[in-house]
Design a protein around this motif. Structure first.
Motif, PDB file in Angstrom:
ATOM      1  N   GLU A   1      29.590  31.861  44.726  1.00 27.65           N
ATOM      2  CA  GLU A   1      29.944  30.696  45.554  1.00 27.65           C
ATOM      3  C   GLU A   1      31.408  30.736  45.981  1.00 27.65           C
ATOM      4  O   GLU A   1      31.880  29.817  46.634  1.00 27.65           O
ATOM      5  CB  GLU A   1      29.710  29.408  44.765  1.00 27.65           C
ATOM      6  N   CYS A   2      32.115  31.765  45.563  1.00 21.92           N
ATOM      7  CA  CYS A   2      33.547  31.873  45.858  1.00 21.92           C
ATOM      8  C   CYS A   2      33.729  32.744  47.096  1.00 21.92           C
ATOM      9  O   CYS A   2      33.522  33.960  47.038  1.00 21.92           O
ATOM     10  CB  CYS A   2      34.264  32.480  44.655  1.00 21.92           C
ATOM     11  N   ASP A   3      34.089  32.112  48.207  1.00 21.18           N
ATOM     12  CA  ASP A   3      34.247  32.864  49.451  1.00 21.18           C
ATOM     13  C   ASP A   3      35.516  33.706  49.453  1.00 21.18           C
ATOM     14  O   ASP A   3      35.556  34.785  50.021  1.00 21.18           O
ATOM     15  CB  ASP A   3      34.283  31.910  50.653  1.00 21.18           C
ATOM     16  N   GLU A   4      36.582  33.177  48.800  1.00 24.69           N
ATOM     17  CA  GLU A   4      37.877  33.849  48.875  1.00 24.69           C
ATOM     18  C   GLU A   4      37.909  35.153  48.083  1.00 24.69           C
ATOM     19  O   GLU A   4      38.507  36.140  48.503  1.00 24.69           O
ATOM     20  CB  GLU A   4      38.988  32.931  48.353  1.00 24.69           C
ATOM     21  N   LYS A   5      37.296  35.152  46.908  1.00 23.43           N
ATOM     22  CA  LYS A   5      37.347  36.313  46.001  1.00 23.43           C
ATOM     23  C   LYS A   5      38.775  36.867  45.893  1.00 23.43           C
ATOM     24  O   LYS A   5      39.031  38.066  46.017  1.00 23.43           O
ATOM     25  CB  LYS A   5      36.362  37.399  46.421  1.00 23.43           C
ATOM     26  N   THR A   6      39.693  35.943  45.644  1.00 23.16           N
ATOM     27  CA  THR A   6      41.106  36.315  45.595  1.00 23.16           C
ATOM     28  C   THR A   6      41.448  37.234  44.414  1.00 23.16           C
ATOM     29  O   THR A   6      42.461  37.911  44.432  1.00 23.16           O
ATOM     30  CB  THR A   6      41.986  35.049  45.510  1.00 23.16           C
ATOM     31  N   CYS A   7      40.563  37.263  43.414  1.00 28.26           N
ATOM     32  CA  CYS A   7      40.824  38.147  42.274  1.00 28.26           C
ATOM     33  C   CYS A   7      40.909  39.608  42.708  1.00 28.26           C
ATOM     34  O   CYS A   7      41.546  40.416  42.039  1.00 28.26           O
ATOM     35  CB  CYS A   7      39.753  37.972  41.204  1.00 28.26           C
ATOM     36  N   LEU A   8      40.260  39.930  43.823  1.00 28.07           N
ATOM     37  CA  LEU A   8      40.311  41.313  44.303  1.00 28.07           C
ATOM     38  C   LEU A   8      41.703  41.670  44.798  1.00 28.07           C
ATOM     39  O   LEU A   8      42.007  42.852  44.989  1.00 28.07           O
ATOM     40  CB  LEU A   8      39.295  41.514  45.432  1.00 28.07           C
ATOM     41  N   TYR A   9      42.557  40.646  44.986  1.00 28.32           N
ATOM     42  CA  TYR A   9      43.898  40.882  45.543  1.00 28.32           C
ATOM     43  C   TYR A   9      45.020  40.523  44.579  1.00 28.32           C
ATOM     44  O   TYR A   9      46.059  41.167  44.559  1.00 28.32           O
ATOM     45  CB  TYR A   9      44.067  40.081  46.847  1.00 28.32           C
ATOM     46  N   PHE A  10      44.838  39.468  43.779  1.00 25.32           N
ATOM     47  CA  PHE A  10      45.993  39.027  42.981  1.00 25.32           C
ATOM     48  C   PHE A  10      46.211  39.840  41.716  1.00 25.32           C
ATOM     49  O   PHE A  10      47.305  39.818  41.168  1.00 25.32           O
ATOM     50  CB  PHE A  10      45.932  37.528  42.664  1.00 25.32           C
ATOM     51  N   CYS A  11      45.213  40.520  41.209  1.00 24.29           N
ATOM     52  CA  CYS A  11      45.413  41.273  39.964  1.00 24.29           C
ATOM     53  C   CYS A  11      46.236  42.527  40.252  1.00 24.29           C
ATOM     54  O   CYS A  11      45.815  43.384  41.029  1.00 24.29           O
ATOM     55  CB  CYS A  11      44.074  41.672  39.356  1.00 24.29           C
ATOM     56  N   PRO A  12      47.412  42.646  39.637  1.00 26.19           N
ATOM     57  CA  PRO A  12      48.288  43.778  39.959  1.00 26.19           C
ATOM     58  C   PRO A  12      47.725  45.125  39.519  1.00 26.19           C
ATOM     59  O   PRO A  12      48.178  46.163  39.996  1.00 26.19           O
ATOM     60  CB  PRO A  12      49.587  43.451  39.215  1.00 26.19           C
ATOM     61  N   THR A  13      46.763  45.124  38.620  1.00 32.52           N
ATOM     62  CA  THR A  13      46.207  46.401  38.171  1.00 32.52           C
ATOM     63  C   THR A  13      44.752  46.599  38.622  1.00 32.52           C
ATOM     64  O   THR A  13      44.064  47.476  38.120  1.00 32.52           O
ATOM     65  CB  THR A  13      46.297  46.521  36.634  1.00 32.52           C
ATOM     66  N   LYS A  14      44.337  45.735  39.557  1.00 36.06           N
ATOM     67  CA  LYS A  14      43.005  45.888  40.167  1.00 36.06           C
ATOM     68  C   LYS A  14      41.899  45.929  39.113  1.00 36.06           C
ATOM     69  O   LYS A  14      40.992  46.777  39.175  1.00 36.06           O
ATOM     70  CB  LYS A  14      42.953  47.163  41.037  1.00 36.06           C
ATOM     71  N   ARG A  15      41.940  44.978  38.184  1.00 37.72           N
ATOM     72  CA  ARG A  15      40.901  44.918  37.137  1.00 37.72           C
ATOM     73  C   ARG A  15      39.624  44.287  37.646  1.00 37.72           C
ATOM     74  O   ARG A  15      38.588  44.395  36.995  1.00 37.72           O
ATOM     75  CB  ARG A  15      41.407  44.119  35.917  1.00 37.72           C
TER      76      ARG A  15
END
Ligand code: SF4
Ligand code: SF4
Length: 91
Positions: A31-45
């Protein structure tokens, strides 16, 4: 100077715990359209695999960004147990 994630991670070492220090309830991720985790994690976890969010706690540098930046608050961040986690070789 531009250096890759792999080169940056070469400046740290890890004692990997078999107990996850970060747990992600991915039931709300669809339900999360932004999926910002793909961008904010500095080590791409965080990665997107077959349309689903996956999180790999190994290689996490314990910055804590995911705890605050996930718009749905589904990331349960804790520091690893004593003796485990990231070791900074410099600084
Ligand atoms: S930002 Fe949070 S809710 Fe959105 S896909 Fe990533 S972990 Fe899931
Ligand atoms: S604590 Fe930082 S490095 Fe670890 S998964 Fe969260 S955003 Fe990524």
């Amino acid at each position: 100077m531009n250096i890759s994630i792999e080169e940056r991670l070469g400046l740290v070492s890890f004692e990997i715990d078999n107990e996850k220090h970060i747990k992600v309830d991915t039931s709300l991720c669809s339900e999360c359209d932004e999926k910002t985790c793909l961008y904010f994690c500095p080590t791409k976890r965080f990665t997107l695999e077959n349309g689903k969010i996956k999180h790999d706690y190994e290689g996490c540098i314990e910055c804590g960004t995911c705890k605050f930046a996930c718009p749905k608050g589904v990331v349960d961040f804790n520091y690893p147990r004593g003796g485990y986690g990231v070791y900074y070789k410099y600084g």
